[in-house]
Write an enzyme that holds these catalytic residues in place. Sequence first.
Site, PDB file in Angstrom:
ATOM      1  N   ASP A   1      18.794  56.926  38.223  1.00  0.00           N
ATOM      2  CA  ASP A   1      18.493  56.782  39.646  1.00  0.00           C
ATOM      3  C   ASP A   1      18.376  58.202  40.216  1.00  0.00           C
ATOM      4  OD1 ASP A   1      17.920  55.830  42.129  1.00  0.00           O
ATOM      5  OD2 ASP A   1      19.579  54.418  42.220  1.00  0.00           O
TER       6      ASP A   1
HETATM    7  C1  BGC Z   1      17.477  54.232  44.980  1.00  0.00           C
HETATM    8  C2  BGC Z   1      16.507  53.627  43.988  1.00  0.00           C
HETATM    9  C3  BGC Z   1      15.120  54.137  44.255  1.00  0.00           C
HETATM   10  C4  BGC Z   1      15.137  55.648  44.161  1.00  0.00           C
HETATM   11  C5  BGC Z   1      13.785  56.299  44.322  1.00  0.00           C
HETATM   12  C6  BGC Z   1      17.338  55.741  45.070  1.00  0.00           C
HETATM   13  O1  BGC Z   1      18.049  56.242  46.150  1.00  0.00           O
HETATM   14  O2  BGC Z   1      18.781  53.858  44.626  1.00  0.00           O
HETATM   15  O3  BGC Z   1      16.561  52.223  44.066  1.00  0.00           O
HETATM   16  O4  BGC Z   1      14.214  53.570  43.361  1.00  0.00           O
HETATM   17  O5  BGC Z   1      15.997  56.139  45.165  1.00  0.00           O
HETATM   18  O6  BGC Z   1      13.299  56.225  45.588  1.00  0.00           O
END
Ligand code: BGC
Length: 767
Positions: free
Chosen positions: A306
Site C-alpha cells: 500500500d
Molecule cells: C490506500 C489504497 C490506495 C492507495 C493509492 C492508499 O492510501 O490505502 O487503498 O489504493 O492509497 O491511492
Amino acid sequence: MTNKNIFVLSIIGFCTLFIYSCNSTKNSGNPMAKLTTEKIEEDEISRKVKQLLSKMTLEEKIGQMNQYTGFFDPTGPTPKDGNNKTKYDHVASGQVGSMLNVRGVKEVRAMQKIAVEETRLGIPLVFAFDVIHGFKTISPIPLAEAASWDLEAIKQSARTAAIEASAAGLNWTFAPMVDVGRDARWGRVMEGAGEDPYLGSKVAVARVKGFQGDDLSANNTISACAKHFAGYGFSESGKDYNTVDVGLSTLYNTILPPFKACSDAGVSTFMNSFNELNGIPATGDAFLQREILKGEWGFEGFVISDWGSISEMIAHGHAADGKHASELAANAGSDMDMESHLYVNHLKELVESGKVDMKKIDDATGRILKVKFELGLFDDPYRYCNEAREKEEIYNKKHADAVLDIAKKSIVLLKNDNNTLPLSKNGKSIALIGPLADDKTSPLGNWRLAGEDETAVSVLEGLEKYSNNKLTHSKGVKFVEDKTFFHAHVNYNKDDKTGIEEAVKVAKNADVVIMVLGEHGMQSGEGRSRAHIDLPGVQQELLEAVYEANKNIVLVLMNGRPLALPWAAENVPAIVEAWHLGSQSGHAIAEVLYGDYNPSGKLPMSFPKTVGQVPIYYNYKNTGRPGPKKEVFWQHYTDVTNEPQYAFGHGLSYTTFKYSNLLITKNGGNNVSVSVNVTNSGKMDGEEVVQLYIRDQVASVTRPVKELKGFEKINLKAGESKTVKFTLSDQELGFYNNQRKFIVEPGMFDVMVGGNSVDLLIDGFEL
Ligand code: BGC
C-alpha cells in the site's frame, strides 16, 4: 535423460492435462478448446517472461518492482531538473515498473514513451489508478452497490468503470477492496461489500470479472487488485490504520474468503495493507503473502504494497530503517513498492549482501512482467492510448444509464409506515429540506478521484425534473469545509443553526417533507473514522425542529457507513437509505420516491441503535450465555437490546413477499437441496432477495448462529409465485478449523430462508 525419466515425465504430463481438463469441464462449454488456448497462451507468456528476465540486469529487475506516483504535466516541460529529476531519471533508466495517478491519453502516452524509447529494454509501464466506483461517470459507492445484491449489475458497473478508465490510458485499478467490515466507525466500510464473507466473496468476484472481462489484453479491460491483504477492516476501535489482532478462525473463515475468491477468479494483483496483523505489519508478513496467498492458494499475479507501507514498517516498530524495511518486505513477498522509494535504493545492496535471495527478485519481477504480457503491453505499449476512444467513452450516455440502473438497485427502503411512500405525483406540495438536498458533489462519495465536483444530479434536480408537484427547498443547515486541511476535510458545523427557522416555515406549509440528511461525501472513506455515527453537526436538531412542524417526513439518508439513528427510526414514518449513489443520484432517488422503481436493496451491514453496540453483525457466536433472559448474567448490555436497529439483509419493498413450503432434500454425500416458495402478496410488481442461512449446531470450532450461504434476487409480478432452489455442498457446509484445514463435520444443521436475516422459515437436516 533416461527412459525411466521420460516415462515418469509423460505420466505426470498426462495426469496434469487430465486433472486440468476435469477442472475446466466445470466452467466452460467447450473445455478442451479453452484449455488448449489458455494453456498455450500461459506457456507462451511464461516462456517470454523467462526470456526477458534472462536479459535483465539486477537494477532493471528492481526497477520493475518500483512504482511512483505521477510527477509531471506532459503539456509543460518534462522535469529534467528540480525535485522530480530523480523520478524522471529513474523512469528513463528503467528503474520504474509502474506509474500511479497518471491519467488521460496524452499524459499516459508521454510517460510511456519515456519507458519505451529511453530505457535499454523498452519495457512498458503499467498505469495504475484508484478506479473504485467509476472513473468520470461515478457509480454508487461499493457498500451501496453491495446493497443491490445484484451481481450482474455490480459486474456491469465495474465494466463501465473499466471502459472509461482504459479509454483514459489506464490499465490497472486498485479495486476491489474486499475487506470485510463489521465496524461502522471505520470510514472505509464505504469501499467494501459490508459485514459478510459470503456476500463479500460474490461481490468481489463480480467486480473482478467486470474490470478484467474475459480477455485482459483487450483495450477496454484492466487489471484488478484485491485489497487490502489482510485484516485491514478489523482495526481496533474502528480507527483507520490501527492494530489488528485476530485468531485463525476469524482470519480463515471471515477475513480471507473474499480474497481467496478473487484469487480463484484470476485477479491479476493483490495489495497488502497498512495494518499489522497479530504483531506483524501485513507488508512484511510472509505468512500472509508467501505461505497463504502464493503458497496455499497458488496465486500467480503480483502483490503491491500500500502507499508507503514498506517505509511505515519503521513507525510500526518492526523495521529499523529503510533498508531493513525493504529486506522484510521483499522477503515476505511484497513484489512492488508503492511510493516508499525504498526498493530502488536498497534492494541491490540487499541482494549483493545475501539478505534477499536473487530468486525472490526474479520471482517478483517475473510476476510483474507476466501481468504486463497479459495486458498486451509488449505487443503495443500504447494500446490504451487512443484519443478518439477517449473522447467517445468518457461520459458516454450509456455509462450514465448503467450507473442509474445500479443506483436505483442500491437504495434500501428502511421504514415505510402507513405507506408514506411512494409519493403521489398529483398536486401535493413538497418541502425539500437538508444540507444534502441540493448538493451536487457529496452524492459522488469518497474515492472518486477522477470524478469532478458538482457533476452529480442532486435530489433537488431529480425531483424538479420528475413531477409537477410544488417543490420548495430550504437547506436548513450547512456543512463547513476546512480548506486548510490536506485533503478535503469537512467540519461538522456545531454552531450555525440560523437556517433552521426558515426550514421549519417551509415544512409547515407542505403536504410532505423530504429531508435529505447524512454525511457529506468526504465524511467517510480513508482516514475518516468517526467515534459518533449519528447525523453529523446540527442535523438532528434540524430534523426534530421540522418534525415539530410537520410529522409527514420522508428521510432520505446519504452516508458512507451505517448510521445510528434511533430517534429517526422511532419517529420518522419513512426512511430511505440512499448512500452516496454517484453521478445519477437525484434521478435514482426520485424514481424510488415516486414508485417508478420499486426499491429492492437489502442492507449489507447491520445498522446499530447506538455506536456502543459496534461492532455489530448478524453472524455472531452464541457464547455460553446466550439470551434473552430475564436476569442479569447473560451476554448483553443493560441499557440497550442486542438487536441492531436494522438487521443485515433488511430492506422493504412497496409490495410484500410471503415465504412458504421450505423443503430440504438430502441428495447423498454432503449434498443437500433446499427449495422455498416466494409469493408477491402485494399489489405492485417487485424484486426480492431470497436469502438462505445455515447454522452448524455443534462443531469442533464454534460456528456463528447464522451464516449466509446462498441468495437469489428474483422478480415477481403482483400475485406471482416462484420456487427458488439452492444447493448446499462441501463449500457451504464446511469451515476452516484452527489447523487451517477446511473440514465438513457431520451433525445437525439448521436451514433458514427469508427476505432478511431475522424473519426466516426454519428447518434442519442431519449430515
Ligand atoms: C490506500 C489504497 C490506495 C492507495 C493509492 C492508499 O492510501 O490505502 O487503498 O489504493 O492509497 O491511492
